[in-house]
Motif scaffolding. Structure first.
Motif, short mmCIF file in Angstrom:
data_model
loop_
_atom_site.label_atom_id
_atom_site.label_comp_id
_atom_site.label_asym_id
_atom_site.label_seq_id
_atom_site.Cartn_x
_atom_site.Cartn_y
_atom_site.Cartn_z
N LYS A 1 -13.03 27.90 7.91
CA LYS A 1 -13.82 29.03 7.43
C LYS A 1 -12.98 30.28 7.68
O LYS A 1 -12.36 30.40 8.73
N ILE A 2 -12.98 31.20 6.72
CA ILE A 2 -12.29 32.48 6.91
C ILE A 2 -13.30 33.58 6.63
O ILE A 2 -13.93 33.62 5.58
N GLU A 3 -13.43 34.45 7.62
CA GLU A 3 -14.34 35.59 7.49
C GLU A 3 -13.66 36.79 8.11
O GLU A 3 -13.28 36.75 9.30
N ASP A 4 -13.49 37.84 7.33
CA ASP A 4 -12.82 39.05 7.81
C ASP A 4 -11.47 38.74 8.44
O ASP A 4 -11.14 39.23 9.52
N ALA A 5 -10.68 37.89 7.82
CA ALA A 5 -9.34 37.49 8.23
C ALA A 5 -9.32 36.63 9.49
O ALA A 5 -8.25 36.29 9.98
N THR A 6 -10.47 36.25 10.00
CA THR A 6 -10.54 35.36 11.16
C THR A 6 -10.74 33.93 10.67
O THR A 6 -11.65 33.65 9.91
N VAL A 7 -9.87 33.05 11.12
CA VAL A 7 -9.91 31.65 10.73
C VAL A 7 -10.54 30.84 11.87
O VAL A 7 -10.14 30.98 13.03
N THR A 8 -11.52 30.03 11.55
CA THR A 8 -12.10 29.11 12.52
C THR A 8 -12.27 27.75 11.84
O THR A 8 -12.33 27.65 10.62
N GLY A 9 -12.35 26.72 12.66
CA GLY A 9 -12.55 25.41 12.08
C GLY A 9 -12.27 24.30 13.07
O GLY A 9 -12.23 24.51 14.28
N SER A 10 -12.04 23.14 12.51
CA SER A 10 -11.77 21.98 13.34
C SER A 10 -10.90 20.99 12.57
O SER A 10 -10.79 21.06 11.36
N TYR A 11 -10.26 20.11 13.33
CA TYR A 11 -9.52 19.03 12.71
C TYR A 11 -9.94 17.72 13.31
O TYR A 11 -10.46 17.66 14.43
N CYS A 12 -9.72 16.67 12.57
CA CYS A 12 -10.00 15.31 13.03
C CYS A 12 -8.83 14.44 12.58
O CYS A 12 -8.55 14.37 11.39
N TYR A 13 -8.14 13.85 13.54
CA TYR A 13 -6.98 13.01 13.23
C TYR A 13 -7.25 11.60 13.72
O TYR A 13 -7.50 11.37 14.90
N VAL A 14 -7.21 10.67 12.79
CA VAL A 14 -7.40 9.25 13.11
C VAL A 14 -6.10 8.56 12.74
O VAL A 14 -5.62 8.68 11.61
N THR A 15 -5.51 7.84 13.68
CA THR A 15 -4.22 7.20 13.42
C THR A 15 -4.19 5.80 14.03
O THR A 15 -5.13 5.38 14.70
N ARG A 16 -3.10 5.11 13.76
CA ARG A 16 -2.89 3.74 14.22
C ARG A 16 -4.03 2.83 13.77
O ARG A 16 -4.58 2.09 14.55
N TYR A 17 -4.38 2.99 12.50
CA TYR A 17 -5.46 2.19 11.89
C TYR A 17 -6.78 2.35 12.65
O TYR A 17 -7.57 1.43 12.73
N GLY A 18 -7.01 3.51 13.22
CA GLY A 18 -8.26 3.78 13.92
C GLY A 18 -8.20 3.58 15.42
O GLY A 18 -9.18 3.81 16.11
N ALA A 19 -7.05 3.20 15.95
CA ALA A 19 -6.92 2.97 17.39
C ALA A 19 -6.90 4.27 18.19
O ALA A 19 -7.28 4.29 19.36
N LYS A 20 -6.45 5.39 17.58
CA LYS A 20 -6.42 6.70 18.23
C LYS A 20 -7.20 7.67 17.37
O LYS A 20 -6.92 7.85 16.19
N ILE A 21 -8.18 8.30 17.99
CA ILE A 21 -9.02 9.25 17.27
C ILE A 21 -9.05 10.55 18.05
O ILE A 21 -9.57 10.61 19.16
N ASP A 22 -8.46 11.59 17.47
CA ASP A 22 -8.44 12.93 18.06
C ASP A 22 -9.40 13.78 17.25
O ASP A 22 -9.03 14.38 16.25
N CYS A 23 -10.63 13.79 17.69
CA CYS A 23 -11.69 14.40 16.88
C CYS A 23 -12.83 14.82 17.79
O CYS A 23 -13.32 14.01 18.58
N ASP A 24 -13.25 16.07 17.68
CA ASP A 24 -14.41 16.55 18.42
C ASP A 24 -15.39 17.11 17.39
O ASP A 24 -15.17 18.18 16.85
N LEU A 25 -16.43 16.38 17.13
CA LEU A 25 -17.39 16.81 16.12
C LEU A 25 -18.35 17.88 16.64
O LEU A 25 -19.10 18.46 15.87
#
Length: 141
Positions: free
Chosen positions: A51-75
């Motif tokens: 999301k970008i509002e007044d030039a401020t960027v916020t958001g989240s990422y979710c990375y799933v790798t090794r066929y699902g063995a490693k999940i770097d995600c905070d919902l």
């Protein structure tokens, strides 16, 4: 009356420029890396919501790798924050991993409707499995 019309024209023009200063950044983005040929399950997926509002960027990422063995995600929490530079068209963001790593820095650019993620400094103090660079396609805007 002419002055008021002219003033309103400039105000609306400035508003329109401000609204279009960060097109195609807000929304959801995804990059998929396929595994071995014949595998239907991707080796990794990298999803970014911004999301970008007044030039401020916020958001989240979710990375799933090794066929699902490693999940770097905070919902539950946003793990991306930064500033969008309207002069350069680049967002510089700080990010953290759900494995305790903090202080990561990445640049985000939009070229040809793709979002490019480039890690300038990986997060430290914990584990980080995310990509050092990725080209993401829009899923929503």
């Amino acid at each position: 009356m002419k002055r008021i019309s002219l003033l309103l024209f400039f105000l609306f023009s400035a508003y329109a420029v401000a609204e279009t200063s960060y097109p195609k950044f807000s929304g959801s983005w995804i990059a998929v890396q396929q595994g071995n040929s014949g595998d239907e399950t991707p080796y990794s997926t990298f999803e970014v919501s911004l999301k970008i509002e007044d030039a401020t960027v916020t958001g989240s990422y979710c990375y799933v790798t090794r066929y699902g063995a490693k999940i770097d995600c905070d919902l539950e929490e946003e793990n991306i924050s930064g500033i969008f530079d309207t002069k350069t068209g680049v967002a510089i963001v700080n990010f953290s991993s759900s494995f305790g790593a903090t202080g990561g820095v990445a640049t985000l650019t939009n070229q040809n409707d793709d979002l490019t993620w480039e890690v300038m400094q990986p997060p430290t103090g914990g584990d980080y499995y995310g990509p050092s660079s990725a080209t993401l396609k829009a899923t929503t805007h």
